[in-house]
Design an enzyme around this catalytic site. Structure first.
Site, PDB file in Angstrom:
ATOM      1  N   CYS A  58      11.653  51.182  -6.637  1.00  0.00           N
ATOM      2  CA  CYS A  58      12.061  49.991  -7.397  1.00  0.00           C
ATOM      3  C   CYS A  58      13.310  50.291  -8.221  1.00  0.00           C
ATOM      4  CB  CYS A  58      10.936  49.536  -8.322  1.00  0.00           C
ATOM      5  SG  CYS A  58       9.381  49.156  -7.484  1.00  0.00           S
ATOM      6  N   CYS A 199     -12.810  25.310  -1.223  1.00  0.00           N
ATOM      7  CA  CYS A 199     -12.051  24.121  -1.654  1.00  0.00           C
ATOM      8  C   CYS A 199     -11.814  23.184  -0.476  1.00  0.00           C
ATOM      9  CB  CYS A 199     -10.712  24.529  -2.264  1.00  0.00           C
ATOM     10  SG  CYS A 199     -10.829  25.665  -3.671  1.00  0.00           S
TER      11      CYS A 199
END
Length: 446
Positions: A58, A199
């Protein structure tokens, strides 16, 4: 000067969360607070790096990421998330290693993994390739970026029937407080995630329940949905940890969890319980004209019509006693949302005839289904017990019914409202005999 050097040394030693990117860079620092607004609700293409401050790869990517962000400024948005600090964001997108780069394009709910090189040139080329795909999708009508997800899209994308969800109100960070918290109505709010299987299973039941509840409560109980992956601030505010989570909101009260079943019938039953608990008893209306009868009978599944004895037979106290019984029964059965009417015996003779009232005396009661033009008569006593038995049978769909005479509600007379007083006998004309000469009559006739 010494302070400046010390700060530089600190940033060099700890290329930490605070020093990866600054306000002067063209890389947008993203957090759970601004991610929805900046990325998910945006029409722009986004490249987002998920990093950890301790990650060497990173640290190596940082200068290249900054260069790419500057080159793409005004064309493609470039952001970065400290996934070590904001683990909820990293977890939401399945981040397992660092750095991970995601491309948020036409479907913001399904970002794609960036697979290109990690030089600034490679990142810019990858961005333009993704941008070209986004533009082609828009030209073909397959997508347009933008925020959120329409309720119902989750089941359609999963091969579901995608039935009508028109009565499910979609809530967002922008409208939630205005629509829900400032409302006098009762709200059942589902927090969902488009990728959540439970859902998707709930969606058709929720949609069907929303339509029925809207009709039966005249919009006083509302069913809504929040895409918690888009509006994470709302989900966080109400402690949503899993999907779907359903919360009940009532004005002046803290929200509570819905813990009932997830079928349409379960949801409707709970909604009607909430409605009846908060609703006043139905109004008992006197039949004064045709509009009152039409409105009451057309807008309710049943209208309960009572024909009370003439005021001269009962007086005000007797009539009020009958009306009190009706009020109690209307309150007891208010969950059914029936309409309630009354009239005086003889005031609406055509209506009495069409309902077969008269043979059983007064008071009398009939329940009319105006859609089917069917009615049922109270055969028992006009008392709490008698009416309760009659209405209970009706609520279970039992009891004998007949067709309304003539197949329609008859003509309704326009009458004055009862003034609440005892009735008065009509005054009789006095006969004045003072001017009569009795001598003119034959005494034998008298």
């Amino acid at each position: 000067m010494a302070g400046t050097l010390l700060g530089a040394v600190v940033c060099t030693l700890f290329v930490a969360a605070n020093c990866f990117y600054t306000a002067s860079d063209d890389v947008v620092e993203l957090t759970p607070t601004n991610f929805n607004r900046e990325v998910l609700q945006s029409d722009s293409l986004w490249l987002v790096e998920f990093y950890a401050p301790w990650c060497g790869h990173c640290q190596s990517l940082t200068p290249e990421w900054k260069k790419a962000a500057t080159a793409l400024k005004g064309i493609v948005k470039v952001g970065a998330v400290d996934a070590d600090k904001h683990q909820s964001l990293g977890g939401q997108y399945g981040i397992r290693g660092f750095p991970t780069i995601k491309v948020f394009g036409a479907n913001k709910n399904k970002p794609e993994d960036y697979q290109g090189g990690r030089s600034s040139d490679a990142i810019v080329k990858g961005a333009f390739s993704a941008l070209q795909s986004l533009v082609q999708d828009r030209l073909s009508g397959r997508g347009g970026g933008g925020a959120g997800s329409d309720y119902g899209r989750q089941s359609k994308s999963n091969g579901g029937s995608g039935g009508s969800t028109k009565d499910v109100i979609q809530l967002t960070d922008d409208n939630f407080d205005r629509e829900v918290l400032k409302s006098d109505d009762v709200w059942l709010v589902e927090f969902f995630a488009p990728w959540c299987g439970h859902c998707k299973n709930l969606e058709p039941e929720w949609a069907a329940a929303a339509s029925e509840v809207k009709e039966q409560t005249k919009g006083k109980v509302k069913l809504a949905a929040v895409d918690a992956t888009v509006h994470q601030g709302l989900a966080s505010r109400y402690g949503v940890r899993g999907f779907p989570t359903i919360k009940i909101f009532q004005k002046g009260e803290d929200p509570v969890d819905y813990d009932g079943g997830r079928t349409k019938a379960d949801i409707v039953a709970r909604a009607l319980d909430l409605f009846s608990a908060n609703a006043p008893p139905p109004e008992i209306l006197e039949i004064l004209n045709e509009d009152i009868v039409k409105k009451t009978c057309d807008e309710h599944q049943l209208c309960i019509v009572s024909v009370l004895p003439h005021i001269l037979d009962t007086g005000a106290s007797g009539r009020n006693a009958y009306l009190d019984v009706m009020v109690k029964m209307a309150d007891k059965y208010k969950k059914k949302m029936w309409g309630w009417l009354w009239t005086e015996a003889g005031a609406q003779l055509d209506l009495e005839t069409s309902l077969g009232i008269g043979g059983f005396g007064y008071p009398a009661m009939a329940a009319i289904n105006a859609r089917k033009m069917k009615f049922a008569l109270l055969k028992g006593s006009f008392s709490e017990q008698g009416i309760n038995e009659f209405l209970r049978e009706l609520s279970f769909g039992r009891g004998s019914t007949s067709t309304v005479g003539g197949g329609a509600i008859p003509k309704i007379n326009t009458v004055d409202a009862w003034d609440g007083k005892d009735g008065e006998l009509p005054a009789e004309d006095d006969i004045d005999l003072s001017d009569v000469d009795l001598d003119d009559f034959d005494k034998d006739e008298l």
